[in-house]
Design a protein around this motif. Structure first.
Motif, short mmCIF file in Angstrom:
data_model
loop_
_atom_site.label_atom_id
_atom_site.label_comp_id
_atom_site.label_asym_id
_atom_site.label_seq_id
_atom_site.Cartn_x
_atom_site.Cartn_y
_atom_site.Cartn_z
N SER A 211 0.85 -1.20 -0.05
CA SER A 211 -0.02 -0.04 0.07
C SER A 211 0.87 1.17 0.04
CB SER A 211 -0.88 -0.11 1.27
OG SER A 211 -1.61 1.11 1.44
N ILE A 212 0.35 2.35 -0.52
CA ILE A 212 1.11 3.50 -0.60
C ILE A 212 -0.09 4.61 -0.50
CG2 ILE A 212 2.19 5.32 -2.08
CD1 ILE A 212 3.92 3.24 -3.59
N ALA A 213 -0.18 5.24 0.51
CA ALA A 213 -1.13 6.34 0.66
C ALA A 213 -0.61 7.81 1.12
CB ALA A 213 -2.17 5.71 1.72
N GLY A 214 -1.69 8.81 0.93
CA GLY A 214 -1.17 10.32 1.00
C GLY A 214 -2.42 10.85 1.25
N LYS A 215 -2.41 12.16 1.90
CA LYS A 215 -3.35 13.04 2.01
C LYS A 215 -2.81 14.40 2.22
CE LYS A 215 -3.66 12.43 7.16
NZ LYS A 215 -4.45 12.00 8.11
N ILE A 216 -3.69 15.44 1.39
CA ILE A 216 -3.06 16.68 1.18
C ILE A 216 -4.50 17.71 1.43
CG2 ILE A 216 -2.14 18.90 0.08
CD1 ILE A 216 -0.77 16.79 -1.76
N GLY A 217 -4.52 18.16 2.77
CA GLY A 217 -5.87 18.84 2.93
C GLY A 217 -6.97 18.19 3.22
N GLY A 218 -8.05 18.36 2.34
CA GLY A 218 -9.23 17.40 2.27
C GLY A 218 -9.26 16.10 1.35
N ALA A 219 -8.01 16.01 0.64
CA ALA A 219 -7.82 14.97 -0.32
C ALA A 219 -7.27 13.69 0.08
CB ALA A 219 -7.36 15.75 -1.43
N THR A 220 -7.53 12.66 -0.22
CA THR A 220 -6.57 11.46 0.22
C THR A 220 -6.72 10.54 -1.10
OG1 THR A 220 -8.74 10.17 0.88
CG2 THR A 220 -7.50 11.56 2.45
N ALA A 221 -5.51 9.81 -0.95
CA ALA A 221 -5.50 8.84 -2.33
C ALA A 221 -4.41 7.69 -1.71
CB ALA A 221 -4.65 9.51 -3.53
N SER A 222 -5.06 6.39 -2.12
CA SER A 222 -4.47 5.25 -1.86
C SER A 222 -4.41 4.54 -3.20
CB SER A 222 -5.05 4.51 -0.75
OG SER A 222 -6.41 4.11 -0.84
N LEU A 223 -3.24 3.81 -3.21
CA LEU A 223 -3.01 2.71 -4.25
C LEU A 223 -2.45 1.55 -3.69
CD1 LEU A 223 -2.53 1.88 -7.12
CD2 LEU A 223 -0.17 2.54 -7.03
N ILE A 224 -3.22 0.48 -3.71
CA ILE A 224 -3.02 -1.00 -3.04
C ILE A 224 -2.82 -2.15 -4.21
CG2 ILE A 224 -3.77 -0.24 -1.04
CD1 ILE A 224 -6.24 -2.21 -1.72
N GLY A 225 -2.13 -3.18 -3.93
CA GLY A 225 -2.16 -4.25 -4.68
C GLY A 225 -1.86 -5.50 -3.90
N GLY A 226 -2.12 -6.60 -4.44
CA GLY A 226 -2.07 -7.88 -3.82
C GLY A 226 -1.93 -9.02 -4.76
N TYR A 227 -0.89 -9.88 -4.58
CA TYR A 227 -0.61 -10.92 -5.48
C TYR A 227 -0.66 -12.33 -4.88
CZ TYR A 227 2.23 -13.81 -8.93
OH TYR A 227 2.41 -14.90 -9.85
N ASP A 228 -1.58 -13.35 -5.64
CA ASP A 228 -1.65 -14.37 -4.99
C ASP A 228 -0.85 -15.59 -5.58
OD1 ASP A 228 -2.94 -17.04 -4.62
OD2 ASP A 228 -4.86 -16.30 -4.47
N VAL A 229 0.24 -16.09 -4.83
CA VAL A 229 1.19 -16.73 -5.52
C VAL A 229 0.76 -17.81 -6.09
CG1 VAL A 229 3.42 -17.86 -4.68
CG2 VAL A 229 3.03 -15.50 -3.82
N ASP A 230 -0.09 -18.62 -5.37
CA ASP A 230 -0.44 -20.02 -5.71
C ASP A 230 -1.27 -19.88 -7.09
OD1 ASP A 230 -0.99 -22.97 -5.40
OD2 ASP A 230 -2.91 -22.38 -5.36
N ARG A 231 -2.17 -18.94 -7.10
CA ARG A 231 -3.01 -18.71 -8.52
C ARG A 231 -2.09 -18.08 -9.29
NH1 ARG A 231 -6.85 -18.48 -4.48
NH2 ARG A 231 -8.64 -20.09 -4.73
N GLU A 232 -1.03 -17.20 -9.17
CA GLU A 232 -0.24 -16.56 -9.91
C GLU A 232 -0.87 -15.29 -10.62
OE1 GLU A 232 1.50 -19.30 -12.72
OE2 GLU A 232 3.15 -19.83 -11.12
N GLU A 233 -2.00 -14.69 -9.77
CA GLU A 233 -2.79 -13.79 -10.42
C GLU A 233 -2.70 -12.50 -9.10
OE1 GLU A 233 -4.06 -13.95 -13.26
OE2 GLU A 233 -4.44 -15.75 -13.73
N GLY A 234 -3.13 -11.50 -9.81
CA GLY A 234 -3.13 -10.34 -8.86
C GLY A 234 -4.11 -9.33 -9.01
N ALA A 235 -4.34 -8.03 -8.35
CA ALA A 235 -4.99 -6.96 -8.53
C ALA A 235 -4.42 -5.76 -7.85
CB ALA A 235 -6.42 -7.33 -7.91
N VAL A 236 -4.77 -4.83 -8.63
CA VAL A 236 -4.66 -3.47 -8.04
C VAL A 236 -5.68 -2.54 -7.94
CG1 VAL A 236 -2.06 -3.41 -8.92
CG2 VAL A 236 -4.03 -2.63 -10.38
#
Length: 358
Positions: A211-236
């Motif tokens: 995860s990478i997240a930040g906020k400035i004033g009244g705005a926020t943003a977060s980028l996350i990712g996950g990788y399932d090793v057994d299925r060899e699939e992931g998502a962001v």
């Protein structure tokens, strides 16, 4: 005569002994000094020092009564009520290595009259008591069973932005308040139920999320990712919010290379909501989401995923969530959502909730 002398002598001896004891001072044990509970304001409201230690303790939780509505939520019934009790114990101590924290969250669901947690859709909670979360945290290191970053979605109840969110994990995070970054190694096991999706993990598999997240004033943003090793699939997933006008605008986007433990609902999705702060007590949140190439579901139950392939079906959902604070510690939430998927019957879902938090 001898007996009389003996009795008189014995009486005199007893009187002498009694007199000697009566002359001694009576010493009463001093009471132990009382140690009153001290407020610990170093970690926020509600913490107090455990007597005789420098450890701060806080109790919390809630009692919830909820009725869910939707197609075949309980057998052929289109509604199902349950009661939940959540009790949390939070401890924190300042150390030379940072804040040492221990957290335990107990959860009890009371739905049917049968003991033991029942797996099923979100409305079928079963009955039983279990440990919801339990973890140790020192500085930026966190180990135990706790919710993943994928659990932090939009504030309303319309969006479908995660699948499983609760793992046994080892995580390290760096947080400055305005910026945070973290990496987690997760154990993927058992069967996860989230957003009416059942995903089987028979073996103990491994996942990696960040995860990478930040906020400035009244705005926020977060980028996350996950990788399932057994299925060899992931998502962001990217979520951004901003205070605009009388409310908060939220936008989210998800992409998944294939069905995985972090996101298994569709190949991609876009969601939007606007949480309107109507009054200090009332928040009204309309929301909508588009899902492209949704996962293939078992027609027998309508929610479990039968394979790792995406279908050619698209879907969309829209709904409204109303939050109202009745008084301090007591609130209610009502939501209604419409779901329409290609080549499948459309349907409505929702719930009415009353919750006492402490």
């Amino acid at each position: 005569m001898n007996i009389k002398s003996l009795l008189i002598g014995s009486a005199a001896a007893l009187a002498a002994v009694s007199g000697a004891k009566a002359a001694d001072a009576i010493v009463a044990a001093e009471p132990e000094p009382l140690e009153y509970v001290r407020v610990c304001d170093a970690f926020g409201a509600g913490f107090f020092y455990i007597p005789g230690t420098e450890t701060c303790l806080k109790f919390g939780g809630y009692v919830r009564f909820q009725t869910d509505f939707g197609r075949d939520l309980s057998g052929t019934s289109d509604w199902d009520s349950f009661t939940r009790a959540q009790f949390e114990v939070d401890t924190k101590t300042d150390t030379e290595l940072g804040t040492l924290r221990g957290f335990i969250g107990f959860r009890g669901n009371a739905d049917s009259g049968v003991g033991g947690a029942t797996a099923g859709t979100s409305g079928n909670q079963g009955s039983g008591v279990f440990v919801d979360q339990a973890f140790i945290e020192l500085g930026g290191l966190k180990v135990g069973k706790f919710y993943n970053w994928w659990d932090d979605d939009l504030s309303g109840e319309t969006d479908l932005l995660s699948s499983n969110t609760l793992f046994n994990s080892v995580r390290y995070s760096y947080d400055t308040g305005a910026f945070a970054v973290g990496l987690s190694v997760d154990e993927l096991e058992g069967i996860s139920f989230g957003n009416d999706v059942a995903l089987g993990n028979v073996d103990n598999n491994v996942g990696i999320s960040g995860s990478i997240a930040g906020k400035i004033g009244g705005a926020t943003a977060s980028l996350i990712g996950g990788y399932d090793v057994d299925r060899e699939e992931g998502a962001v997933r990217l979520i951004a919010t901003a205070d605009i006008g009388p409310g908060t605008l939220g936008l989210a986007g998800v992409y998944a290379s294939g069905v995985n433990s972090y996101y298994a609902l569709s190949e991609w999705a876009v969601a939007v909501e606007y949480a309107i702060k109507a009054t200090d007590r009332l928040t009204i949140t309309p929301g909508a989401q588009w899902l492209g190439n949704v996962a293939v579901k078992n027609p027998a139950d309508g929610y479990s995923i039968v394979n790792a392939d995406w279908s050619n079906n698209d879907a969309w959902t829209a709904g409204l969530t109303v939050d109202y604070k009745i008084t301090e510690g007591l609130s209610t939430k009502v939501t209604a959502n419409y779901y329409d998927e290609d080549n499948r019957p459309d349907f409505w879902t929702g719930f009415v909730r009353l919750q006492r938090s402490f």
